[in-house]
Scaffold this motif. Structure first.
Motif, short mmCIF file in Angstrom:
data_model
loop_
_atom_site.label_atom_id
_atom_site.label_comp_id
_atom_site.label_asym_id
_atom_site.label_seq_id
_atom_site.Cartn_x
_atom_site.Cartn_y
_atom_site.Cartn_z
N VAL A 147 1.07 -1.80 -0.18
CA VAL A 147 0.68 -0.20 0.06
C VAL A 147 0.80 1.43 0.40
CG1 VAL A 147 -2.14 1.19 1.29
CG2 VAL A 147 -1.88 -1.20 1.13
N GLY A 148 1.77 1.35 1.11
CA GLY A 148 2.39 2.28 1.25
C GLY A 148 4.06 2.82 0.57
N GLY A 149 4.50 1.02 0.69
CA GLY A 149 5.61 1.38 -0.12
C GLY A 149 6.96 0.92 0.68
N ALA A 150 6.50 1.07 2.82
CA ALA A 150 7.01 0.74 3.34
C ALA A 150 7.79 -0.21 3.33
CB ALA A 150 6.87 0.77 4.79
N GLN A 151 9.06 -0.70 3.90
CA GLN A 151 10.29 -1.70 4.31
C GLN A 151 9.58 -2.21 5.51
OE1 GLN A 151 14.22 -1.82 2.50
NE2 GLN A 151 14.89 -2.85 4.03
N GLU A 152 9.20 -3.25 5.31
CA GLU A 152 8.91 -4.13 6.93
C GLU A 152 10.38 -4.79 7.21
OE1 GLU A 152 4.19 -4.12 5.70
OE2 GLU A 152 5.67 -6.22 5.83
N ARG A 153 11.13 -5.49 6.29
CA ARG A 153 11.69 -6.35 6.55
C ARG A 153 12.65 -6.06 5.49
NH1 ARG A 153 11.25 -11.88 6.58
NH2 ARG A 153 9.32 -12.65 7.03
N ARG A 154 13.97 -6.96 5.69
CA ARG A 154 15.22 -7.24 4.59
C ARG A 154 15.67 -8.52 4.94
NH1 ARG A 154 19.49 -3.86 1.31
NH2 ARG A 154 17.25 -2.52 1.27
N ILE A 155 15.10 -9.34 4.26
CA ILE A 155 15.86 -11.20 3.82
C ILE A 155 17.28 -10.77 3.25
CG2 ILE A 155 15.67 -13.42 3.93
CD1 ILE A 155 12.88 -12.60 3.23
N SER A 156 18.08 -11.20 4.02
CA SER A 156 19.85 -11.59 4.20
C SER A 156 19.94 -12.84 3.32
CB SER A 156 20.58 -10.75 4.83
OG SER A 156 20.21 -9.45 5.22
N PHE A 157 21.05 -13.00 2.79
CA PHE A 157 21.36 -13.89 2.06
C PHE A 157 22.74 -13.95 0.92
CE2 PHE A 157 17.48 -13.30 -0.42
CZ PHE A 157 18.01 -13.88 -2.11
N PRO A 158 23.57 -14.23 0.72
CA PRO A 158 24.16 -14.53 -0.37
C PRO A 158 24.12 -14.87 -0.73
CG PRO A 158 24.65 -16.66 1.13
CD PRO A 158 23.67 -15.90 2.13
N ARG A 159 24.01 -14.39 -2.75
CA ARG A 159 23.86 -14.91 -3.47
C ARG A 159 25.32 -15.27 -4.06
NH1 ARG A 159 20.82 -9.78 -4.24
NH2 ARG A 159 18.15 -10.36 -4.52
N THR A 160 24.85 -16.15 -4.88
CA THR A 160 26.57 -17.58 -5.62
C THR A 160 27.76 -16.24 -6.50
OG1 THR A 160 24.78 -17.98 -7.35
CG2 THR A 160 25.06 -19.15 -5.50
N THR A 161 26.19 -15.32 -7.25
CA THR A 161 26.77 -14.58 -8.56
C THR A 161 26.59 -13.16 -8.29
OG1 THR A 161 25.42 -15.19 -9.76
CG2 THR A 161 27.40 -16.58 -10.02
N SER A 162 27.21 -12.71 -8.26
CA SER A 162 27.15 -10.81 -8.78
C SER A 162 26.08 -10.39 -9.69
CB SER A 162 28.36 -10.18 -8.69
OG SER A 162 27.72 -8.20 -8.45
N PRO A 163 24.71 -10.07 -9.39
CA PRO A 163 23.88 -9.63 -11.22
C PRO A 163 24.80 -8.87 -12.06
CG PRO A 163 23.22 -10.01 -8.49
CD PRO A 163 24.28 -9.79 -8.53
N ALA A 164 24.67 -9.17 -13.14
CA ALA A 164 24.71 -7.96 -14.10
C ALA A 164 23.73 -7.06 -14.29
CB ALA A 164 26.32 -8.61 -15.38
N GLY A 165 22.34 -8.13 -14.77
CA GLY A 165 21.95 -7.65 -15.04
C GLY A 165 20.32 -7.58 -13.93
N PRO A 166 19.37 -6.99 -14.55
CA PRO A 166 18.46 -7.07 -13.69
C PRO A 166 18.00 -8.00 -13.05
CG PRO A 166 16.76 -6.50 -16.01
CD PRO A 166 18.10 -6.62 -16.22
N ILE A 167 17.21 -8.49 -12.07
CA ILE A 167 16.81 -10.39 -11.43
C ILE A 167 15.63 -9.57 -10.83
CG2 ILE A 167 16.71 -10.95 -9.26
CD1 ILE A 167 18.74 -9.59 -8.28
N THR A 168 14.49 -11.25 -11.71
CA THR A 168 12.63 -11.02 -12.04
C THR A 168 12.89 -11.46 -10.54
OG1 THR A 168 12.87 -12.34 -13.80
CG2 THR A 168 12.63 -10.17 -14.24
N LEU A 169 11.56 -11.88 -10.52
CA LEU A 169 10.90 -12.47 -9.08
C LEU A 169 9.70 -13.31 -9.56
CD1 LEU A 169 11.69 -10.35 -5.85
CD2 LEU A 169 13.27 -11.93 -7.38
#
Length: 406
Positions: free
Chosen positions: A364-386
Motif C-alpha cells: 500500500v505505502g511502499g514501506a520496507q518492513e524488513r530485509r531478508i539477507s542471503f548471499p547470492r552465488t554470483t553478482s547480478p549483471a542485469g535485472p533480477i526478476t522474481l
C-alpha cells in the motif's frame, strides 16, 4: 480362358526398384522430420500447484540453480518450475530442481512463455522464430504451429493471446496457436494492400490485461517521431489489421527512443525521453492513442528497465529504483530506492530484490518492513526478476534461475 500374364525378370527388378525407392524416401522423410530430432519424456501425472504461502519466510537460502537462457523471468505452470536452455525445456520440482519432464529439439529456443495452463516452446528455424509447440503441465505435446517470423522476437501474453513481436513483424496467437493477427511485414501477402504500414521498425508492443487492445510502438520512414498505434487483437481477417487509434509522438532531441512499458487496455504507459528543457517522463495514453497525463521522472530509464505485474500492482524498475504504478491510472506512487529489479507478490507482501537479499515491502505505502539477507552465488549483471511458487522464491538473472527456500 485368357492366358495368365507371366512376370518377366524386368518386371521383378522394376518392382524391387520401386520398393527400394519407397523405403529410401520413407527413411529420408523420417530422418528430416521433427520426430527424428525430438526427445519428449512427459510426466505421468500433473503436479498440482502448491498452496500459496501465508507468510514470507524469515530466512532464505539457495536450494538449487539451473541454466535458463530462454526467458528473462521465472516460468511456472501448475506445480512445476519450467526452465529453457539451448533447445531443451525442462519441468522441475520447485523444492529440489529435480527433472519432472523434458521436451528437447535440435533447434534453439526463442522463448518459453506460459499461457492457458501450459507452456509454449518457441523455436528458431530457417524461417525465424515461428516454430511453436504447446506443452501441457506434464510436458506432453498438445498442439503446434509453424510459420514465418523474425530471427529475434519478444514474447509476452495475457489470458487471451500470445504476442510474438520482432523488429519487422508481429503476430498474435490464441490458445490453440491459431493466428488471430499479423502486423507489419508480410512474407507472401494474399492481399498486398492489407497492412497499413509494412516498412516500419517495430520497437515494442504490449497486450492489455483485458485482451481488448494491442499497443504498438514503431518507427516509420518519413515520420519525425515514433508512432503509437492501438489495434484490435482479433479482427475479422487476421491479415487485415483494424486500428482503434494512432498518433506520432513528439520527436526527442536528447537521444533514445520512447518505450512501451505497460498497457492495461484502457491506459498505456510510454517512456518519453527528455527533450531540451523537458525532463524524461512517463506518458499515459488512452486506448485511442490520446495523451491523458504526463509524469516527470527523476532520471532517464536504463536500457534494462522493465515492468512486472505483482498481484494487482504494476512495478516499474527504472534501473536504480522500483516505482509502484497505480493499477487504474498508471501514475507513479511510492518508490523503493536502490533496488535490483521490479519485484513480485508473496503472502500479501511485495518482495523486491536488493543488494545482499530481498526487501519485504508493504504494497500500500511502499514501506520496507524488513530485509531478508542471503548471499547470492554470483553478482547480478542485469535485472533480477522474481516469482513465488508456494513457499519457494524464484530469482532469474544473467541466464540462470535460482530457487530459494527457508
Amino acid at each position: 480362358m485368357p492366358v495368365p500374364e507371366r512376370r518377366t525378370p524386368a518386371d521383378i527388378w522394376a518392382a524391387v526398384a520401386i520398393a527400394v525407392a519407397v523405403l529410401v524416401a520413407a527413411v529420408l522423410i523420417w530422418q528430416n522430420s521433427q520426430e527424428r530430432h525430438t526427445v519428449s519424456t512427459p510426466a505421468a501425472v500433473t503436479v498440482a500447484a502448491p498452496p500459496q504461502a501465508v507468510v514470507v519466510p524469515a530466512a532464505l537460502r539457495e536450494l538449487w540453480q539451473a541454466p535458463d537462457r530462454a526467458t528473462a523471468a521465472p516460468v511456472t505452470v501448475a506445480g512445476v518450475v519450467v526452465t529453457g536452455d539451448g533447445g531443451t525445456v525442462l519441468g522441475r520440482d520447485p523444492a529440489t530442481g529435480r527433472e519432472s519432464w523434458r521436451y528437447q529439439r535440435d533447434l534453439p529456443l526463442c522463448g518459453i512463455p506460459a499461457g492457458w495452463g501450459s507452456v509454449i516452446a518457441v523455436y528458431r528455424d530457417r524461417r525465424g522464430c515461428g516454430q511453436a509447440v504447446q506443452l501441457a503441465a506434464t510436458g506432453a505435446r498438445m498442439t503446434a504451429r509453424s510459420g514465418f517470423a523474425d530471427e529475434t522476437v519478444a514474447i509476452s501474453g495475457n489470458d487471451s493471446y500470445l504476442l510474438v513481436q520482432g523488429p519487422r513483424r508481429l503476430e498474435l496467437w490464441r490458445s490453440d496457436l491459431v493466428r488471430t493477427l499479423e502486423y507489419g511485414f508480410v512474407d507472401a501477402p494474399v492481399n498486398p494492400n492489407s497492412q497499413p504500414r509494412s516498412h516500419c521498425t517495430l520497437l515494442s508492443a504490449g497486450l492489455g490485461t483485458t485482451g481488448s487492445r494491442l499497443a504498438v510502438l514503431e518507427r516509420c520512414p518519413g515520420e519525425a517521431g515514433t508512432r503509437l498505434t492501438f489495434l484490435n487483437p482479433s479482427p475479422k481477417d487476421a491479415s487485415k489489421p483494424e486500428e482503434y487509434g494512432s498518433t506520432v509522438l513528439p520527436e526527442t532531441t536528447d537521444g533514445g527512443e520512447p518505450r512501451l512499458l505497460l498497457t492495461t487496455g484502457e491506459a498505456t504507459a510510454v517512456y518519453l525521453p527528455g527533450s531540451g528543457a523537458m525532463p524524461p517522463r512517463l506518458g499515459v495514453y488512452d486506448n485511442r492513442a490520446k495523451l491523458v497525463s504526463q509524469h516527470s521522472l527523476s532520471a532517464p530509464l536504463s536500457p534494462g528497465a522493465r515492468v512486472q505485474r505483482a498481484g494487482y500492482h504494476y512495478l516499474l524498475w527504472t534501473g536504480r529504483d522500483t516505482l509502484a504504478l497505480d493499477p487504474a491510472t498508471l501514475a507513479p506512487g511510492w518508490t523503493a530506492p536502490e533496488t535490483l529489479g521490479p519485484g513480485a507478490i508473496m503472502a500479501g507482501r511485495i518482495l523486491i530484490p536488493v543488494s545482499g537479499g530481498i526487501a519485504v515491502v508493504d504494497p500500500v505505502g511502499g514501506a520496507q518492513e524488513r530485509r531478508i539477507s542471503f548471499p547470492r552465488t554470483t553478482s547480478p549483471a542485469g535485472p533480477i526478476t522474481l516469482d513465488a511458487l508456494g513457499a519457494t522464491v524464484l530469482e532469474q538473472y544473467d541466464g540462470t534461475l535460482h530457487a530459494l527456500g527457508g
